[in-house]
Design an enzyme around this catalytic site. Structure first.
Site, mmCIF file in Angstrom:
data_model
loop_
_atom_site.group_PDB
_atom_site.id
_atom_site.type_symbol
_atom_site.label_atom_id
_atom_site.label_comp_id
_atom_site.label_asym_id
_atom_site.label_seq_id
_atom_site.Cartn_x
_atom_site.Cartn_y
_atom_site.Cartn_z
ATOM 1 N N GLU A 257 12.249 -3.085 -27.343
ATOM 2 C CA GLU A 257 12.499 -3.404 -25.938
ATOM 3 C C GLU A 257 12.919 -4.865 -25.806
ATOM 4 O O GLU A 257 12.468 -5.716 -26.584
ATOM 5 C CB GLU A 257 11.215 -3.107 -25.138
ATOM 6 C CG GLU A 257 11.249 -3.405 -23.659
ATOM 7 C CD GLU A 257 12.258 -2.584 -22.866
ATOM 8 O OE1 GLU A 257 13.445 -2.601 -23.231
ATOM 9 O OE2 GLU A 257 11.856 -1.961 -21.865
ATOM 10 N N ASP A 258 13.759 -5.152 -24.834
ATOM 11 C CA ASP A 258 14.230 -6.529 -24.642
ATOM 12 C C ASP A 258 13.148 -7.419 -24.049
ATOM 13 O O ASP A 258 12.857 -8.492 -24.558
ATOM 14 C CB ASP A 258 15.506 -6.572 -23.781
ATOM 15 C CG ASP A 258 15.368 -5.828 -22.451
ATOM 16 O OD1 ASP A 258 14.307 -5.218 -22.180
ATOM 17 O OD2 ASP A 258 16.341 -5.846 -21.666
ATOM 18 N N ASP B 177 8.010 -7.144 -18.480
ATOM 19 C CA ASP B 177 7.810 -7.849 -17.220
ATOM 20 C C ASP B 177 6.490 -7.336 -16.621
ATOM 21 O O ASP B 177 5.417 -7.768 -17.026
ATOM 22 C CB ASP B 177 9.040 -7.543 -16.358
ATOM 23 C CG ASP B 177 9.163 -8.437 -15.157
ATOM 24 O OD1 ASP B 177 9.252 -9.649 -15.327
ATOM 25 O OD2 ASP B 177 9.174 -7.903 -14.028
ATOM 26 N N PHE C 10 14.012 -15.664 -14.361
ATOM 27 C CA PHE C 10 14.919 -14.567 -14.689
ATOM 28 C C PHE C 10 15.881 -15.019 -15.775
ATOM 29 O O PHE C 10 16.617 -15.984 -15.604
ATOM 30 C CB PHE C 10 15.674 -14.069 -13.464
ATOM 31 C CG PHE C 10 16.243 -12.697 -13.684
ATOM 32 C CD1 PHE C 10 15.447 -11.569 -13.537
ATOM 33 C CD2 PHE C 10 17.564 -12.538 -14.092
ATOM 34 C CE1 PHE C 10 15.953 -10.299 -13.788
ATOM 35 C CE2 PHE C 10 18.073 -11.266 -14.347
ATOM 36 C CZ PHE C 10 17.269 -10.152 -14.190
ATOM 37 N N ARG D 105 25.262 -9.914 -20.757
ATOM 38 C CA ARG D 105 24.643 -9.337 -21.962
ATOM 39 C C ARG D 105 25.228 -9.939 -23.232
ATOM 40 O O ARG D 105 24.589 -9.960 -24.272
ATOM 41 C CB ARG D 105 24.873 -7.820 -22.005
ATOM 42 C CG ARG D 105 24.175 -7.044 -20.903
ATOM 43 C CD ARG D 105 24.219 -5.553 -21.242
ATOM 44 N NE ARG D 105 23.920 -4.700 -20.101
ATOM 45 C CZ ARG D 105 22.696 -4.375 -19.714
ATOM 46 N NH1 ARG D 105 21.653 -4.848 -20.355
ATOM 47 N NH2 ARG D 105 22.510 -3.580 -18.671
HETATM 48 P P1 IMP Z 1 8.893 -3.814 -16.449
HETATM 49 O O1 IMP Z 1 8.692 -2.356 -16.274
HETATM 50 O O2 IMP Z 1 8.591 -4.549 -15.164
HETATM 51 O O3 IMP Z 1 8.141 -4.391 -17.610
HETATM 52 O O4 IMP Z 1 10.455 -4.022 -16.622
HETATM 53 C C1 IMP Z 1 11.079 -4.344 -17.814
HETATM 54 C C2 IMP Z 1 12.580 -4.285 -17.624
HETATM 55 O O5 IMP Z 1 12.980 -5.126 -16.540
HETATM 56 C C3 IMP Z 1 13.334 -4.816 -18.819
HETATM 57 O O6 IMP Z 1 13.629 -3.809 -19.746
HETATM 58 C C4 IMP Z 1 14.582 -5.415 -18.184
HETATM 59 O O7 IMP Z 1 15.591 -4.439 -18.056
HETATM 60 C C5 IMP Z 1 14.151 -5.834 -16.804
HETATM 61 N N1 IMP Z 1 13.856 -7.279 -16.704
HETATM 62 C C6 IMP Z 1 12.666 -7.861 -16.428
HETATM 63 N N2 IMP Z 1 12.747 -9.197 -16.426
HETATM 64 C C7 IMP Z 1 14.038 -9.487 -16.698
HETATM 65 C C8 IMP Z 1 14.757 -10.723 -16.858
HETATM 66 O O8 IMP Z 1 14.243 -11.851 -16.743
HETATM 67 N N3 IMP Z 1 16.079 -10.606 -17.146
HETATM 68 C C9 IMP Z 1 16.705 -9.408 -17.311
HETATM 69 N N4 IMP Z 1 16.080 -8.229 -17.183
HETATM 70 C C10 IMP Z 1 14.748 -8.268 -16.878
HETATM 71 MG MG MG Z 2 18.282 -4.655 -17.037
#
Ligand code: IMP
Ligand code: MG
Length: 177
Positions: A97-98, A101, A149, A162
């Site tokens: 996973e990237d 959050d 962000f 990207r």
């Molecule tokens: P979560 O379910 O809130 O943990 O969301 C994770 C997803 O939110 C990641 O896979 C990203 O696609 C997106 N995301 C959260 N923070 C960022 C950020 O700072 N930049 C870009 N995408 C983000």
């Molecule tokens: Mg995204």
């Protein structure tokens, strides 16, 4: 540097070093074993492409796409847009996973995969601990970052940025809040 970028948070060189270390750890932990790298589209593609070449275990790839954000920076609904193609039951699966959050995306995914009988671990490039809403066990983590962000190295804002080779903080005026 692009006009939309406030500052470079993590350079290409720092990313490369970290990815090598993560690859070494995974290689040691799974030496001689079979693993499936479950690559979460689209944000993880750069990370996964580099990481897989640092892993010496017996690697297979599969892909899932989960929507959580749309074009906004606020966490929303979770939806499976593309499911894995292979049978993951009984397999050692590393979710690539990237960024983590709120943690909701990965919580849903790990629950789903354990229902399917997979043994999962998580490998995430970035984590924003300040934003965590659900508890998540991350075995392989690249960097912890502040609540800003970020884009680049696979991560997007509204599908842009990207392709940047580094991780940069997006200027607030670009996403406007
Ligand atoms: P979560 O379910 O809130 O943990 O969301 C994770 C997803 O939110 C990641 O896979 C990203 O696609 C997106 N995301 C959260 N923070 C960022 C950020 O700072 N930049 C870009 N995408 C983000
Ligand atoms: Mg995204």
């Amino acid at each position: 540097m692009l006009k939309a970028i406030e500052k470079i948070l993590i350079t290409k060189n720092e990313i490369d070093k970290k990815v090598k270390l993560l690859g070494e750890r995974i290689s040691n932990d799974y030496a001689g074993r079979e693993i499936v790298l479950l690559i979460i589209l689209k944000g993880s593609i750069a990370f996964a492409a580099d990481l897989m070449r640092e892993i010496t275990a017996d690697v297979r790839l599969d892909f899932m796409q989960i929507s959580s954000y749309g074009s906004s920076t606020v966490s929303g609904e979770l939806k499976i847009l593309k499911d894995a193609q292979s049978e993951l039951g009984g397999k050692d699966v590393i979710i690539v996973e990237d960024i983590i959050d709120s943690g909701k995306t990965l919580k849903l995914l790990t629950n789903l995969l354990s229902e399917r009988g997979a043994k999962t671990r998580i490998c995430a490039l970035l984590s924003k601990p300040a934003r965590r809403e659900v508890d998540i066990d991350v075995q392989y983590l690249g960097f912890e970052i502040e609540d800003e962000f970020v884009v680049g190295y696979g991560l997007d804002y509204d599908e842009r940025f990207r392709n940047l080779p580094y991780i940069g903080v997006l200027k607030k005026e670009v996403y406007g809040d």
